[in-house]
Motif scaffolding. Sequence first.
Motif, PDB file in Angstrom:
ATOM      1  N   LYS A 263       1.060  -1.118  -0.082  1.00 45.13           N
ATOM      2  CA  LYS A 263       0.096  -0.074  -0.058  1.00 45.13           C
ATOM      3  C   LYS A 263       0.918   1.182  -0.291  1.00 45.13           C
ATOM      4  O   LYS A 263       2.069   1.238   0.604  1.00 45.13           O
ATOM      5  CB  LYS A 263      -1.048  -0.001   1.461  1.00 45.13           C
ATOM      6  CG  LYS A 263      -1.866  -1.155   1.275  1.00 45.13           C
ATOM      7  CD  LYS A 263      -2.877  -1.294   0.362  1.00 45.13           C
ATOM      8  CE  LYS A 263      -3.910  -2.177   0.535  1.00 45.13           C
ATOM      9  NZ  LYS A 263      -3.299  -3.495   0.601  1.00 45.13           N
TER      10      LYS A 263
ATOM     11  N   GLY B  70       2.848   4.425   0.993  1.00 43.21           N
ATOM     12  CA  GLY B  70       3.079   4.870   2.378  1.00 43.21           C
ATOM     13  C   GLY B  70       4.005   3.612   2.919  1.00 43.21           C
ATOM     14  O   GLY B  70       4.980   3.927   4.043  1.00 43.21           O
ATOM     15  N   ASP B  71       3.758   2.397   2.640  1.00 40.06           N
ATOM     16  CA  ASP B  71       4.676   1.283   3.155  1.00 40.06           C
ATOM     17  C   ASP B  71       6.147   1.601   3.008  1.00 40.06           C
ATOM     18  O   ASP B  71       6.488   2.122   1.882  1.00 40.06           O
ATOM     19  CB  ASP B  71       3.945  -0.096   2.677  1.00 40.06           C
ATOM     20  CG  ASP B  71       2.596  -0.432   3.125  1.00 40.06           C
ATOM     21  OD1 ASP B  71       2.087   0.044   3.948  1.00 40.06           O
ATOM     22  OD2 ASP B  71       2.082  -1.496   2.598  1.00 40.06           O
ATOM     23  N   GLU B  72       6.667   1.006   3.897  1.00 37.91           N
ATOM     24  CA  GLU B  72       8.360   1.355   3.909  1.00 37.91           C
ATOM     25  C   GLU B  72       9.093  -0.013   3.374  1.00 37.91           C
ATOM     26  O   GLU B  72       8.688  -0.967   3.735  1.00 37.91           O
ATOM     27  CB  GLU B  72       8.915   1.868   5.120  1.00 37.91           C
ATOM     28  CG  GLU B  72       8.417   3.042   5.732  1.00 37.91           C
ATOM     29  CD  GLU B  72       8.732   3.476   6.940  1.00 37.91           C
ATOM     30  OE1 GLU B  72       9.658   2.689   7.420  1.00 37.91           O
ATOM     31  OE2 GLU B  72       8.530   4.624   7.350  1.00 37.91           O
TER      32      GLU B  72
ATOM     33  N   LEU C 162       5.458   3.651  -2.568  1.00 37.79           N
ATOM     34  CA  LEU C 162       6.041   3.237  -1.396  1.00 37.79           C
ATOM     35  C   LEU C 162       7.324   4.226  -0.969  1.00 37.79           C
ATOM     36  O   LEU C 162       7.851   5.031  -1.858  1.00 37.79           O
ATOM     37  CB  LEU C 162       6.618   1.880  -1.668  1.00 37.79           C
ATOM     38  CG  LEU C 162       5.587   0.768  -2.144  1.00 37.79           C
ATOM     39  CD1 LEU C 162       6.248  -0.542  -2.312  1.00 37.79           C
ATOM     40  CD2 LEU C 162       4.316   0.671  -1.191  1.00 37.79           C
TER      41      LEU C 162
ATOM     42  N   ASN D 104      10.481  -0.889  11.537  1.00 41.83           N
ATOM     43  CA  ASN D 104       9.309  -0.340  12.500  1.00 41.83           C
ATOM     44  C   ASN D 104       7.952  -0.927  11.884  1.00 41.83           C
ATOM     45  O   ASN D 104       8.134  -1.653  10.819  1.00 41.83           O
ATOM     46  CB  ASN D 104       9.385   1.002  12.196  1.00 41.83           C
ATOM     47  CG  ASN D 104       9.014   1.817  10.954  1.00 41.83           C
ATOM     48  OD1 ASN D 104       8.289   1.404  10.419  1.00 41.83           O
ATOM     49  ND2 ASN D 104      10.123   2.770  10.874  1.00 41.83           N
ATOM     50  N   ARG D 105       6.838  -0.399  12.240  1.00 42.89           N
ATOM     51  CA  ARG D 105       5.601  -1.196  12.084  1.00 42.89           C
ATOM     52  C   ARG D 105       5.150  -0.811  10.513  1.00 42.89           C
ATOM     53  O   ARG D 105       4.254  -1.503  10.155  1.00 42.89           O
ATOM     54  CB  ARG D 105       4.536  -0.827  13.152  1.00 42.89           C
ATOM     55  CG  ARG D 105       4.305   0.822  13.128  1.00 42.89           C
ATOM     56  CD  ARG D 105       3.587   1.139  14.211  1.00 42.89           C
ATOM     57  NE  ARG D 105       3.484   2.673  14.544  1.00 42.89           N
ATOM     58  CZ  ARG D 105       2.171   3.115  14.030  1.00 42.89           C
ATOM     59  NH1 ARG D 105       1.113   2.473  13.344  1.00 42.89           N
ATOM     60  NH2 ARG D 105       2.091   4.748  14.074  1.00 42.89           N
ATOM     61  N   ASN D 106       5.731   0.114  10.039  1.00 45.33           N
ATOM     62  CA  ASN D 106       5.562   0.315   8.641  1.00 45.33           C
ATOM     63  C   ASN D 106       6.189  -0.328   7.532  1.00 45.33           C
ATOM     64  O   ASN D 106       6.113  -0.312   6.312  1.00 45.33           O
ATOM     65  CB  ASN D 106       5.654   1.926   8.369  1.00 45.33           C
ATOM     66  CG  ASN D 106       4.736   2.768   9.085  1.00 45.33           C
ATOM     67  OD1 ASN D 106       3.489   2.463   9.257  1.00 45.33           O
ATOM     68  ND2 ASN D 106       5.304   4.017   9.794  1.00 45.33           N
ATOM     69  N   THR D 107       7.225  -0.996   7.926  1.00 40.24           N
ATOM     70  CA  THR D 107       8.379  -1.711   6.985  1.00 40.24           C
ATOM     71  C   THR D 107       7.634  -3.020   6.672  1.00 40.24           C
ATOM     72  O   THR D 107       6.948  -3.621   7.491  1.00 40.24           O
ATOM     73  CB  THR D 107       9.304  -2.304   7.763  1.00 40.24           C
ATOM     74  OG1 THR D 107      10.205  -0.981   8.619  1.00 40.24           O
ATOM     75  CG2 THR D 107      10.495  -2.774   7.038  1.00 40.24           C
ATOM     76  N   LYS D 108       7.504  -3.264   5.400  1.00 38.00           N
ATOM     77  CA  LYS D 108       6.961  -4.296   4.736  1.00 38.00           C
ATOM     78  C   LYS D 108       7.767  -5.324   3.786  1.00 38.00           C
ATOM     79  O   LYS D 108       7.602  -6.368   3.697  1.00 38.00           O
ATOM     80  CB  LYS D 108       5.826  -3.697   3.724  1.00 38.00           C
ATOM     81  CG  LYS D 108       4.670  -2.959   4.206  1.00 38.00           C
ATOM     82  CD  LYS D 108       4.002  -3.490   5.729  1.00 38.00           C
ATOM     83  CE  LYS D 108       2.959  -2.822   6.239  1.00 38.00           C
ATOM     84  NZ  LYS D 108       2.391  -3.343   7.398  1.00 38.00           N
TER      85      LYS D 108
END
Length: 363
Positions: free
Chosen positions: A70, A72-74, A94, A118-122
Amino acid sequence: MDFIPIARPLLGDEEIEAVSEVIRSGMLVQGELVRRFEEMFSSYIGVRNSVAVSNGTVALDLALKAFGLKPGDEVICPAFTFIATSNAVLYQGLMPIFADVDPRTFNIDPGDVLERVNRNTKAIIGVHLYGQPFDVKAIGEICEDHNLILIEDCAQAHGAEYDGKRVGGFGTGCFSFYPTKNMTTGEGGMITTDDDALAERVRLLRNHGDLGKYNHVMLGYNYRMTNIQGAIGLVQLGKLDEFINARIRNAEYLSLHISRDGITTPWRDPRCKHVYNQYVLRVEDDFPMSRDALSSHLQSRGIGTGVHYPMPVYEQPLYRQLGIGSRCPVAEDVSRRVISVPVHPGLSNEELKRIADAVNSAG
């Protein structure tokens, strides 16, 4: 005295005849030869699926698209690599997060990666830089522990191995067949995976989302490989191990015979089979001339050089404008020291001696 180029693709009569057969057949676009190339490449890497595409950047682009991340995902990437690695992240909306690199291998540093998760890292994209695999075990463990996608940028590492297993078989592999690579199709790329569902999504995405003739089930693209490229790829893949063995022999000669104080030759991780897409020297502080002066010295003696790469990706104007990237000190230091000299399989013994002698006589 002939000039020794930094790279020289080796294309001969077999490739010419293979292309001529395609032209005579009239079947120029993606077809049977591409399918055969995919099968042969899967067998070589040791995976269930290989999907041929139009170039290596497209391979990265489609791999990321297929995972459905999605905006904004990192995605964590090395700061020291070619810009295509992180640009593919931007294509998806991304956010590339740059990690520093190991000072010996110049590959992505697992310790620095871990600090940036972090929690945004995919996902993590590791680059097997210059033909040496990154620390697949450490990066793989980070991915497993944090439920992250692992993408291998294998553009410079065809045939490289980590603990006896070929790269492109650990996560989702993305290969380039640009003319400077260890094998070529002119342009072209390949995505490798053991995930059958992912492979099917990539196949749809590369061909307008077409599940059958005029049955378009998703938004897709025209990212196909041609039969001309497939024909060249089949011949080149059959020669790849020969090319790699020559690169390794050439690299070993240079490492044995370059003995100039202030010049550090490449370090090889003992867990890895390094296939030397580039042979990269490091110019240290005690060397009596600058890297640019060394390049001029070698060029004056008929030896091509390159700088791969002159700055971390986040120092490129595009990324400065976007305000993306925090400082990575090792990447900044390395980028100001590295210089590549020829290692390609077309080198003669005399040319290898010229290269070593020229480096040793500098300053």
